[in-house]
Design a protein around this motif. Structure first.
Motif, mmCIF file in Angstrom:
data_model
loop_
_atom_site.group_PDB
_atom_site.id
_atom_site.type_symbol
_atom_site.label_atom_id
_atom_site.label_comp_id
_atom_site.label_asym_id
_atom_site.label_seq_id
_atom_site.Cartn_x
_atom_site.Cartn_y
_atom_site.Cartn_z
ATOM 1 N N ARG A 44 1.433 37.336 11.230
ATOM 2 C CA ARG A 44 0.376 38.328 11.592
ATOM 3 C C ARG A 44 0.483 38.444 13.366
ATOM 4 O O ARG A 44 0.447 39.523 13.946
ATOM 5 N N ALA A 45 0.542 37.254 13.752
ATOM 6 C CA ALA A 45 0.434 37.202 15.378
ATOM 7 C C ALA A 45 1.723 37.894 15.986
ATOM 8 O O ALA A 45 1.820 38.821 16.847
ATOM 9 N N ILE A 46 3.250 37.745 15.479
ATOM 10 C CA ILE A 46 4.342 38.110 15.843
ATOM 11 C C ILE A 46 4.273 39.817 15.495
ATOM 12 O O ILE A 46 4.733 40.523 16.444
ATOM 13 N N THR A 47 3.841 40.040 14.506
ATOM 14 C CA THR A 47 3.567 41.652 14.161
ATOM 15 C C THR A 47 2.713 42.161 15.237
ATOM 16 O O THR A 47 3.318 43.299 15.668
ATOM 17 N N ALA A 48 1.787 41.835 15.447
ATOM 18 C CA ALA A 48 0.823 42.581 16.522
ATOM 19 C C ALA A 48 1.583 42.451 17.672
ATOM 20 O O ALA A 48 1.321 43.608 18.420
ATOM 21 N N TYR A 49 2.031 41.476 18.419
ATOM 22 C CA TYR A 49 2.651 41.348 19.642
ATOM 23 C C TYR A 49 3.769 42.362 19.469
ATOM 24 O O TYR A 49 4.189 43.162 20.785
ATOM 25 N N ALA A 50 4.585 42.469 18.548
ATOM 26 C CA ALA A 50 5.796 43.405 18.411
ATOM 27 C C ALA A 50 5.184 44.739 18.615
ATOM 28 O O ALA A 50 5.925 45.686 19.355
ATOM 29 N N ASP A 51 4.235 45.212 17.974
ATOM 30 C CA ASP A 51 3.669 46.307 18.051
ATOM 31 C C ASP A 51 3.271 46.788 19.296
ATOM 32 O O ASP A 51 3.482 47.774 19.902
ATOM 33 N N ASN A 52 2.542 45.655 20.135
ATOM 34 C CA ASN A 52 2.148 45.834 21.383
ATOM 35 C C ASN A 52 3.138 46.240 22.176
ATOM 36 O O ASN A 52 3.171 46.967 23.266
ATOM 37 N N LEU A 53 4.428 45.694 22.194
ATOM 38 C CA LEU A 53 5.540 45.892 22.993
ATOM 39 C C LEU A 53 6.357 47.152 22.222
ATOM 40 O O LEU A 53 7.394 47.421 22.832
ATOM 41 N N SER A 54 5.962 47.912 21.382
ATOM 42 C CA SER A 54 6.691 48.907 20.662
ATOM 43 C C SER A 54 7.726 48.861 20.346
ATOM 44 O O SER A 54 8.780 49.833 20.363
ATOM 45 N N PHE A 55 8.077 47.706 19.717
ATOM 46 C CA PHE A 55 9.283 47.235 19.132
ATOM 47 C C PHE A 55 9.219 48.443 17.855
ATOM 48 O O PHE A 55 8.453 48.744 17.190
ATOM 49 N N ASP A 56 10.531 48.665 17.616
ATOM 50 C CA ASP A 56 10.832 49.709 16.400
ATOM 51 C C ASP A 56 10.406 48.717 15.141
ATOM 52 O O ASP A 56 10.455 47.673 15.082
ATOM 53 N N LEU A 57 10.190 49.588 13.880
ATOM 54 C CA LEU A 57 9.761 48.947 12.683
ATOM 55 C C LEU A 57 11.156 47.843 12.240
ATOM 56 O O LEU A 57 10.669 46.788 12.136
ATOM 57 N N LEU A 58 12.208 48.053 12.276
ATOM 58 C CA LEU A 58 13.298 47.452 11.983
ATOM 59 C C LEU A 58 13.502 46.166 12.576
ATOM 60 O O LEU A 58 13.322 45.017 12.264
ATOM 61 N N ALA A 59 13.404 46.382 13.982
ATOM 62 C CA ALA A 59 13.289 45.165 15.007
ATOM 63 C C ALA A 59 11.972 44.061 14.551
ATOM 64 O O ALA A 59 12.254 42.982 14.514
ATOM 65 N N ARG A 60 11.092 44.912 14.201
ATOM 66 C CA ARG A 60 9.710 44.060 14.095
ATOM 67 C C ARG A 60 9.878 43.074 12.806
ATOM 68 O O ARG A 60 9.571 42.183 12.675
ATOM 69 N N THR A 61 10.396 44.023 11.430
ATOM 70 C CA THR A 61 10.532 43.422 10.532
ATOM 71 C C THR A 61 11.401 42.146 10.524
ATOM 72 O O THR A 61 11.437 41.086 9.928
ATOM 73 N N GLY A 118 11.246 41.463 25.754
ATOM 74 C CA GLY A 118 11.669 40.696 24.708
ATOM 75 C C GLY A 118 10.414 40.077 24.075
ATOM 76 O O GLY A 118 9.558 39.846 24.805
ATOM 77 N N LEU A 119 10.387 39.466 22.851
ATOM 78 C CA LEU A 119 9.329 38.635 22.213
ATOM 79 C C LEU A 119 10.173 37.589 21.863
ATOM 80 O O LEU A 119 11.160 37.472 21.095
ATOM 81 N N LYS A 120 9.655 36.443 22.234
ATOM 82 C CA LYS A 120 10.371 34.920 21.951
ATOM 83 C C LYS A 120 9.262 34.194 21.245
ATOM 84 O O LYS A 120 8.067 34.062 21.418
ATOM 85 N N ALA A 121 9.591 33.531 20.139
ATOM 86 C CA ALA A 121 9.101 32.406 19.283
ATOM 87 C C ALA A 121 9.626 31.176 19.339
ATOM 88 O O ALA A 121 10.760 31.245 18.957
ATOM 89 N N THR A 122 8.978 29.984 19.729
ATOM 90 C CA THR A 122 9.700 28.720 19.947
ATOM 91 C C THR A 122 9.011 27.970 18.986
ATOM 92 O O THR A 122 7.716 27.695 19.045
ATOM 93 N N PHE A 123 9.689 27.336 17.882
ATOM 94 C CA PHE A 123 9.084 26.547 16.639
ATOM 95 C C PHE A 123 9.454 25.194 17.240
ATOM 96 O O PHE A 123 10.846 24.740 17.107
#
Lengths: 118, 141
Positions: free
Chosen positions: B19-36, B70-75
């Motif tokens: 949910r968090a990454i979906t929200a940030y990707a929307d916020n940065l106007s990522f297109d649907l496929l890139a977000r998914t 860009g959106l980066k996630a570090t695990f």
């Protein structure tokens, strides 16, 4: 406990997944559906996933498992309403859900089940 | 720029990461496929962390490079580490639990993928996807 509702329409069970499905919820659905199939002797299951904007490998496997289980219990499963971006992502992941019926909407899913069960 | 850190200790936290990454990707106007793609990769990695290391944390950050965002996630986890990395990254590999496709699949879904692991110390995986706001207007292909 949180659960996904299962509705009965004639010989079919309709499951509409409208929430981000976490793992426990997916596994509970599998158990509930198994019980309902035995109780109702339904011959078809419609799994509407149009509300899911992500489908990772775990959830995809649970859905495929539901389809296999339903088949053993005498019901065909149709997965309905997969979003195009979700479908493209599954293909990228190499998960093509072979052997699982799919349809664009509930109406087409019902038509497919009628043909299968004719 | 750091945005949020989500700690992953239960299955429900895997949903929180999505949910968090979906929200940030929307916020940065990522297109649907890139977000998914990005959210799915994040889901696989968060799940891996829980299954193999018992949990960890996900740091989400916004990146900027010239016109691109860009959106980066570090695990990051303190789990057992990965002994055979080539094998773990190969397609279809799954050492247990029937999860499979996790690392190799996640790598294919994103633009950048980095992995550091030390046996007995833990594993850190970073993924990032980029987006050029002008080239892909919101709602466009």
């Amino acid at each position: 406990m949180e659960r996904i509702a299962i509705a009965q329409i004639g010989d079919c069970l309709l499951v509409t997944i409208q929430v981000d499905m976490h793992d426990r919820l997916a596994l509970t659905l599998r158990e509930d559906l198994g019980q309902r199939l035995v109780q109702t002797q339904a011959t078809g299951v419609l799994l509407d996933i149009s509300g899911l904007d992500t489908l990772d490998t775990f959830i995809a496997r649970v859905l495929a498992g539901i389809a296999s289980m339903s088949k053993l219990l005498g019901a065909e499963t149709v997965i309905i309403g997969m979003r195009p971006a979700v479908a493209m992502t599954l293909v990228e992941l190499g998960l093509t859900l072979d052997g699982v019926n799919t349809a664009l909407d509930v109406e087409r899913g019902m038509a497919l089940l009628r043909r299968k069960n004719a | 720029m750091p945005l949020e850190t989500v700690s992953v200790d239960t299955e429900r936290d895997v949903s929180r990461v999505r949910r968090a990454i979906t929200a940030y990707a929307d916020n940065l106007s990522f297109d649907l496929l890139a977000r998914t793609h990005l959210v799915t990769a994040a889901s696989e990695l968060a799940r891996n962390m829980l299954a193999y290391a018992g949990g960890g944390s996900v740091r989400i950050a916004k990146l900027r490079h010239e016109a691109r965002v860009g959106l980066k996630a570090t695990f990051e986890d303190q789990g057992p580490g990965i002994e055979n990395l080539d094998e773990a990254l190969s397609d279809g590999f799954s050492s247990s639990l029937g999860l499979g496709l996790g690392l190799g699949g996640a790598r294919r879904l994103v633009d950048d993928f980095e992995l550091e692991t030390a046996v007995g110390e833990g594993t850190t995986v970073s993924i990032a996807s980029w987006h050029e706001p002008d080239r892909h207007p919101p709602g466009g292909p």
